[in-house]
Design a protein around this motif. Structure first.
Motif, PDB file in Angstrom:
ATOM      1  N   ARG A 110      32.905  39.109  25.566  1.00 51.39           N
ATOM      2  CA  ARG A 110      33.289  37.722  25.326  1.00 51.39           C
ATOM      3  C   ARG A 110      33.845  37.016  26.567  1.00 51.39           C
ATOM      4  O   ARG A 110      33.591  35.832  26.776  1.00 51.39           O
ATOM      5  N   ALA A 111      34.658  37.709  27.374  1.00 53.92           N
ATOM      6  CA  ALA A 111      35.331  37.029  28.484  1.00 53.92           C
ATOM      7  C   ALA A 111      35.801  38.042  29.519  1.00 53.92           C
ATOM      8  O   ALA A 111      35.778  39.255  29.279  1.00 53.92           O
ATOM      9  N   TYR A 159      32.936  27.020  30.506  1.00 54.98           N
ATOM     10  CA  TYR A 159      33.089  28.469  30.629  1.00 54.98           C
ATOM     11  C   TYR A 159      34.508  28.872  31.046  1.00 54.98           C
ATOM     12  O   TYR A 159      34.851  30.050  30.997  1.00 54.98           O
ATOM     13  N   LEU A 161      38.340  29.259  30.530  1.00 60.45           N
ATOM     14  CA  LEU A 161      39.347  29.312  29.476  1.00 60.45           C
ATOM     15  C   LEU A 161      40.745  29.024  30.026  1.00 60.45           C
ATOM     16  O   LEU A 161      41.554  28.383  29.365  1.00 60.45           O
ATOM     17  N   GLY A 179      37.679  33.462  32.123  1.00 52.70           N
ATOM     18  CA  GLY A 179      36.464  32.721  31.815  1.00 52.70           C
ATOM     19  C   GLY A 179      35.562  33.449  30.843  1.00 52.70           C
ATOM     20  O   GLY A 179      35.642  34.668  30.684  1.00 52.70           O
ATOM     21  N   LYS A 180      34.705  32.692  30.188  1.00 53.94           N
ATOM     22  CA  LYS A 180      33.743  33.277  29.259  1.00 53.94           C
ATOM     23  C   LYS A 180      32.736  34.132  30.021  1.00 53.94           C
ATOM     24  O   LYS A 180      32.321  33.795  31.128  1.00 53.94           O
ATOM     25  N   GLN A 182      29.323  36.614  28.821  1.00 60.36           N
ATOM     26  CA  GLN A 182      28.504  37.254  27.801  1.00 60.36           C
ATOM     27  C   GLN A 182      27.211  37.747  28.430  1.00 60.36           C
ATOM     28  O   GLN A 182      26.946  37.508  29.611  1.00 60.36           O
ATOM     29  N   GLY A 186      27.773  33.559  32.131  1.00 65.40           N
ATOM     30  CA  GLY A 186      29.199  33.271  32.019  1.00 65.40           C
ATOM     31  C   GLY A 186      29.698  32.516  33.225  1.00 65.40           C
ATOM     32  O   GLY A 186      28.919  31.942  33.999  1.00 65.40           O
ATOM     33  N   HIS A 223      40.612  42.747  23.607  1.00 62.48           N
ATOM     34  CA  HIS A 223      40.088  41.498  23.058  1.00 62.48           C
ATOM     35  C   HIS A 223      41.068  40.371  23.336  1.00 62.48           C
ATOM     36  O   HIS A 223      42.260  40.596  23.581  1.00 62.48           O
ATOM     37  N   GLU A 227      41.288  35.851  19.235  1.00 61.20           N
ATOM     38  CA  GLU A 227      40.247  36.321  18.326  1.00 61.20           C
ATOM     39  C   GLU A 227      40.843  37.131  17.180  1.00 61.20           C
ATOM     40  O   GLU A 227      41.829  37.811  17.325  1.00 61.20           O
TER      41      GLU A 227
END
Length: 227
Positions: A110-111, A159, A161, A179-180, A182, A186, A223, A227
């Protein structure tokens, strides 16, 4: 058996390409006499893959990979045997057996978090750096990105965060960037720093070090708190 592991890529080997990292790990597993599971076909190869590529020029504390083994092995024993023959600058720091139905690391990604150290040619001002960063984050950040369809403009702002100025001392500044990230792409941290330097009308070299990766929450991998 599928085993999930995290390794450290030191700054001293930051310029080694992802392909060479992959080959190094394959040689390490063979030298450690680990029970790798190989693919079928004319050219069998070990079944292992990465959450994402380790970018050339970037050190990291948190590169993750998954490997299929032909027999059960304690994750701590896997780490011990691999680290005994691992080259300088690389070390496995965590490992666990993936439960049934775990899925792939790349699908869960995810990031990522990065620490950026900028070496300016002149003394830096924390106030100016912080204000310029805030101004930059208030709008689009367009970069030219190479894609399968050619080079096209892409807005990097969605992108990002979080970005914070952690420390400024003399000609050196440290930033923390979240940052994102994936499987399909990203945040380009280098492009963000280049854009920041351009807005500052400043020159300087910088190093990027990945400090953490974040995945979909499953109780096993790091994580994001949201989330």
């Amino acid at each position: 058996m599928k085993l999930i592991a995290k390794y450290h890529k030191g700054n001293e080997i930051a310029m080694i390409s992802h392909l060479d990292i992959q080959r190094t790990l394959q040689r390490t597993f063979r030298r450690a006499n680990l029970p790798l599971l190989y693919s079928n076909g004319f050219n069998p190869h070990p079944q292992f893959s990465f959450a994402t590529a380790a970018a050339t020029g970037m050190g990291s504390d948190c590169e993750w990979f998954e490997v299929q083994l032909s027999e059960e092995i304690d994750p701590k024993e896997f780490m011990r045997r691999a680290n005994e023959v691992m080259p300088n600058g690389m070390r496995i720091s965590d490992a666990f057996a993936a439960p049934e139905g775990f899925g792939s690391l790349s699908a869960k990604l995810r990031a990522a978090e990065y620490r950026v150290t900028i070496h300016f040619e002149e003394a830096a001002s924390q106030e100016k750096l912080t204000q310029t960063l805030e101004d930059m984050l208030s709008g689009e950040i367009i970069i030219q990105k190479r894609t399968k369809g050619g080079i096209r403009p892409v807005d990097m702002r969605p992108y990002i965060l979080r970005v914070s100025v952690e420390q400024v001392e003399g000609e050196q500044a440290a930033l923390l960037v979240l940052g994102k990230l994936q499987a399909d792409g990203g945040l380009r941290v280098d492009a963000i720093i280049d854009a920041l330097l351009e807005r500052l009308d400043a020159h300087g070299a910088y190093e990027i070090h990945r400090t953490n990766m974040f995945f979909a929450e499953d109780g096993l991998l790091p994580h994001l708190p949201a989330e």
